[in-house]
Motif scaffolding. Structure first.
Motif, PDB file in Angstrom:
ATOM      1  N   TYR A  43       0.839  -1.190   0.000  1.00 16.98           N
ATOM      2  CA  TYR A  43       0.000   0.000   0.000  1.00 16.98           C
ATOM      3  C   TYR A  43       0.876   1.243   0.000  1.00 16.98           C
ATOM      4  O   TYR A  43       1.933   1.257   0.621  1.00 16.98           O
ATOM      5  CB  TYR A  43      -0.865   0.046   1.270  1.00 16.98           C
ATOM      6  CG  TYR A  43      -1.779  -1.140   1.408  1.00 16.98           C
ATOM      7  CD1 TYR A  43      -3.049  -1.112   0.862  1.00 16.98           C
ATOM      8  CD2 TYR A  43      -1.372  -2.280   2.089  1.00 16.98           C
ATOM      9  CE1 TYR A  43      -3.894  -2.203   0.981  1.00 16.98           C
ATOM     10  CE2 TYR A  43      -2.209  -3.373   2.215  1.00 16.98           C
ATOM     11  CZ  TYR A  43      -3.470  -3.321   1.658  1.00 16.98           C
ATOM     12  OH  TYR A  43      -4.306  -4.389   1.768  1.00 16.98           O
ATOM     13  N   PHE A  44       0.401   2.259  -0.676  1.00 13.50           N
ATOM     14  CA  PHE A  44       1.048   3.558  -0.586  1.00 13.50           C
ATOM     15  C   PHE A  44       0.077   4.642  -1.005  1.00 13.50           C
ATOM     16  O   PHE A  44      -0.923   4.370  -1.664  1.00 13.50           O
ATOM     17  CB  PHE A  44       2.340   3.610  -1.415  1.00 13.50           C
ATOM     18  CG  PHE A  44       2.166   3.334  -2.877  1.00 13.50           C
ATOM     19  CD1 PHE A  44       1.997   4.362  -3.785  1.00 13.50           C
ATOM     20  CD2 PHE A  44       2.182   2.032  -3.350  1.00 13.50           C
ATOM     21  CE1 PHE A  44       1.839   4.105  -5.136  1.00 13.50           C
ATOM     22  CE2 PHE A  44       2.027   1.764  -4.698  1.00 13.50           C
ATOM     23  CZ  PHE A  44       1.859   2.806  -5.591  1.00 13.50           C
ATOM     24  N   ARG A  45       0.374   5.833  -0.564  1.00 14.02           N
ATOM     25  CA  ARG A  45      -0.423   6.978  -0.986  1.00 14.02           C
ATOM     26  C   ARG A  45       0.285   7.614  -2.167  1.00 14.02           C
ATOM     27  O   ARG A  45       1.511   7.620  -2.255  1.00 14.02           O
ATOM     28  CB  ARG A  45      -0.586   7.959   0.164  1.00 14.02           C
ATOM     29  CG  ARG A  45      -1.558   7.372   1.185  1.00 14.02           C
ATOM     30  CD  ARG A  45      -1.605   8.072   2.490  1.00 14.02           C
ATOM     31  NE  ARG A  45      -1.889   9.487   2.422  1.00 14.02           N
ATOM     32  CZ  ARG A  45      -1.812  10.271   3.493  1.00 14.02           C
ATOM     33  NH1 ARG A  45      -1.469   9.778   4.650  1.00 14.02           N
ATOM     34  NH2 ARG A  45      -2.086  11.551   3.385  1.00 14.02           N
ATOM     35  N   ALA A  46      -0.468   8.157  -3.075  1.00 12.11           N
ATOM     36  CA  ALA A  46       0.115   8.759  -4.270  1.00 12.11           C
ATOM     37  C   ALA A  46       1.085   9.874  -3.899  1.00 12.11           C
ATOM     38  O   ALA A  46       2.071  10.094  -4.591  1.00 12.11           O
ATOM     39  CB  ALA A  46      -0.986   9.274  -5.193  1.00 12.11           C
ATOM     40  N   LEU A  59       0.817  17.634  -3.618  1.00 12.15           N
ATOM     41  CA  LEU A  59      -0.527  18.090  -3.960  1.00 12.15           C
ATOM     42  C   LEU A  59      -1.502  17.465  -2.982  1.00 12.15           C
ATOM     43  O   LEU A  59      -1.415  16.269  -2.690  1.00 12.15           O
ATOM     44  CB  LEU A  59      -0.896  17.680  -5.388  1.00 12.15           C
ATOM     45  CG  LEU A  59      -0.068  18.266  -6.517  1.00 12.15           C
ATOM     46  CD1 LEU A  59      -0.462  17.617  -7.832  1.00 12.15           C
ATOM     47  CD2 LEU A  59      -0.268  19.768  -6.590  1.00 12.15           C
ATOM     48  N   LEU A  60      -2.429  18.252  -2.486  1.00 13.29           N
ATOM     49  CA  LEU A  60      -3.415  17.746  -1.541  1.00 13.29           C
ATOM     50  C   LEU A  60      -4.203  16.578  -2.129  1.00 13.29           C
ATOM     51  O   LEU A  60      -4.494  15.605  -1.440  1.00 13.29           O
ATOM     52  CB  LEU A  60      -4.376  18.867  -1.116  1.00 13.29           C
ATOM     53  CG  LEU A  60      -5.408  18.481  -0.059  1.00 13.29           C
ATOM     54  CD1 LEU A  60      -4.733  17.964   1.203  1.00 13.29           C
ATOM     55  CD2 LEU A  60      -6.295  19.673   0.260  1.00 13.29           C
ATOM     56  N   ALA A  61      -4.508  16.637  -3.427  1.00 16.41           N
ATOM     57  CA  ALA A  61      -5.263  15.562  -4.068  1.00 16.41           C
ATOM     58  C   ALA A  61      -4.533  14.231  -3.960  1.00 16.41           C
ATOM     59  O   ALA A  61      -5.156  13.179  -3.812  1.00 16.41           O
ATOM     60  CB  ALA A  61      -5.532  15.897  -5.534  1.00 16.41           C
ATOM     61  N   LEU A  62      -3.217  14.251  -4.016  1.00 14.47           N
ATOM     62  CA  LEU A  62      -2.443  13.015  -3.932  1.00 14.47           C
ATOM     63  C   LEU A  62      -2.411  12.457  -2.516  1.00 14.47           C
ATOM     64  O   LEU A  62      -2.187  11.270  -2.322  1.00 14.47           O
ATOM     65  CB  LEU A  62      -1.020  13.239  -4.443  1.00 14.47           C
ATOM     66  CG  LEU A  62      -0.900  13.646  -5.911  1.00 14.47           C
ATOM     67  CD1 LEU A  62       0.565  13.831  -6.286  1.00 14.47           C
ATOM     68  CD2 LEU A  62      -1.575  12.644  -6.814  1.00 14.47           C
ATOM     69  N   GLU A  63      -2.649  13.302  -1.517  1.00 12.83           N
ATOM     70  CA  GLU A  63      -2.716  12.850  -0.130  1.00 12.83           C
ATOM     71  C   GLU A  63      -3.924  11.949   0.086  1.00 12.83           C
ATOM     72  O   GLU A  63      -3.941  11.135   1.002  1.00 12.83           O
ATOM     73  CB  GLU A  63      -2.810  14.055   0.821  1.00 12.83           C
ATOM     74  CG  GLU A  63      -1.565  14.893   0.891  1.00 12.83           C
ATOM     75  CD  GLU A  63      -0.434  14.214   1.628  1.00 12.83           C
ATOM     76  OE1 GLU A  63      -0.705  13.426   2.557  1.00 12.83           O
ATOM     77  OE2 GLU A  63       0.731  14.464   1.270  1.00 12.83           O
ATOM     78  N   CYS A  64      -4.953  12.109  -0.743  1.00 18.28           N
ATOM     79  CA  CYS A  64      -6.221  11.387  -0.573  1.00 18.28           C
ATOM     80  C   CYS A  64      -6.328  10.149  -1.443  1.00 18.28           C
ATOM     81  O   CYS A  64      -7.366   9.494  -1.443  1.00 18.28           O
ATOM     82  CB  CYS A  64      -7.385  12.323  -0.889  1.00 18.28           C
ATOM     83  SG  CYS A  64      -7.447  13.763   0.171  1.00 18.28           S
ATOM     84  N   LEU A  65      -5.305   9.841  -2.201  1.00 18.53           N
ATOM     85  CA  LEU A  65      -5.334   8.701  -3.122  1.00 18.53           C
ATOM     86  C   LEU A  65      -4.486   7.569  -2.564  1.00 18.53           C
ATOM     87  O   LEU A  65      -3.271   7.700  -2.412  1.00 18.53           O
ATOM     88  CB  LEU A  65      -4.820   9.111  -4.500  1.00 18.53           C
ATOM     89  CG  LEU A  65      -4.690   8.011  -5.547  1.00 18.53           C
ATOM     90  CD1 LEU A  65      -6.036   7.353  -5.823  1.00 18.53           C
ATOM     91  CD2 LEU A  65      -4.103   8.589  -6.830  1.00 18.53           C
ATOM     92  N   ALA A 119       8.399  15.307  -7.069  1.00 19.30           N
ATOM     93  CA  ALA A 119       7.299  16.160  -7.533  1.00 19.30           C
ATOM     94  C   ALA A 119       6.756  16.975  -6.363  1.00 19.30           C
ATOM     95  O   ALA A 119       6.862  16.564  -5.208  1.00 19.30           O
ATOM     96  CB  ALA A 119       6.193  15.304  -8.138  1.00 19.30           C
ATOM     97  N   PRO A 120       6.168  18.115  -6.664  1.00 15.37           N
ATOM     98  CA  PRO A 120       5.600  18.925  -5.592  1.00 15.37           C
ATOM     99  C   PRO A 120       4.410  18.219  -4.941  1.00 15.37           C
ATOM    100  O   PRO A 120       3.691  17.462  -5.590  1.00 15.37           O
ATOM    101  CB  PRO A 120       5.141  20.201  -6.303  1.00 15.37           C
ATOM    102  CG  PRO A 120       4.989  19.813  -7.729  1.00 15.37           C
ATOM    103  CD  PRO A 120       5.974  18.710  -7.975  1.00 15.37           C
TER     104      PRO A 120
END
Length: 114
Positions: A35-38, A50-56, A47-48
């Motif tokens: 498992y990992f978060r994006a 991004l909040l959206a990647l914290e939720c994936l 890469a910078p």
């Protein structure tokens, strides 16, 4: 009880005995899970954030033959993010893909035997 467990119970109650897949057979194909978060992957790549990647959340299941299947989970509102729930949903999504792969293999074996 998962829906597939309820279906399995119904199949057994009806005495259906032809070759088929079962939840246990699907589980037996899995030899590893990761498992990992994006956001973790993005950080490793430099890469910078991004909040959206914290939720994936992503799940990679490794099967006995070395093949991999993936599943994902994302929430629309970051406030709803829950790591454990994300892993569960991502794993379920990955595991669901195994049914089609194993079903294809079983159908191929049955056709060859016919």
């Amino acid at each position: 009880m998962r829906n597939e467990d309820a279906v399995e119970t119904e199949i057994q109650a009806k005495g259906l005995t032809a070759p088929r897949l079962t939840p246990a057979l699907i589980d037996e194909t899995i030899v590893g899970e990761y498992y990992f978060r994006a956001s973790d992957a993005a950080a490793q790549a430099g890469a910078p954030g991004l909040l959206a990647l914290e939720c994936l959340t992503l799940c990679v299941l490794v099967l006995k033959n070395g093949f991999t299947v993936t599943g994902e989970s994302a929430c629309a509102s970051p406030e709803n993010f829950d790591a454990a729930l994300g892993r569960k949903i991502a794993r379920d999504n990955a595991r669901n893909k195994i049914w089609a792969l194993e079903g294809y293999q079983l159908k191929t074996r049955l056709a060859a035997a016919a």
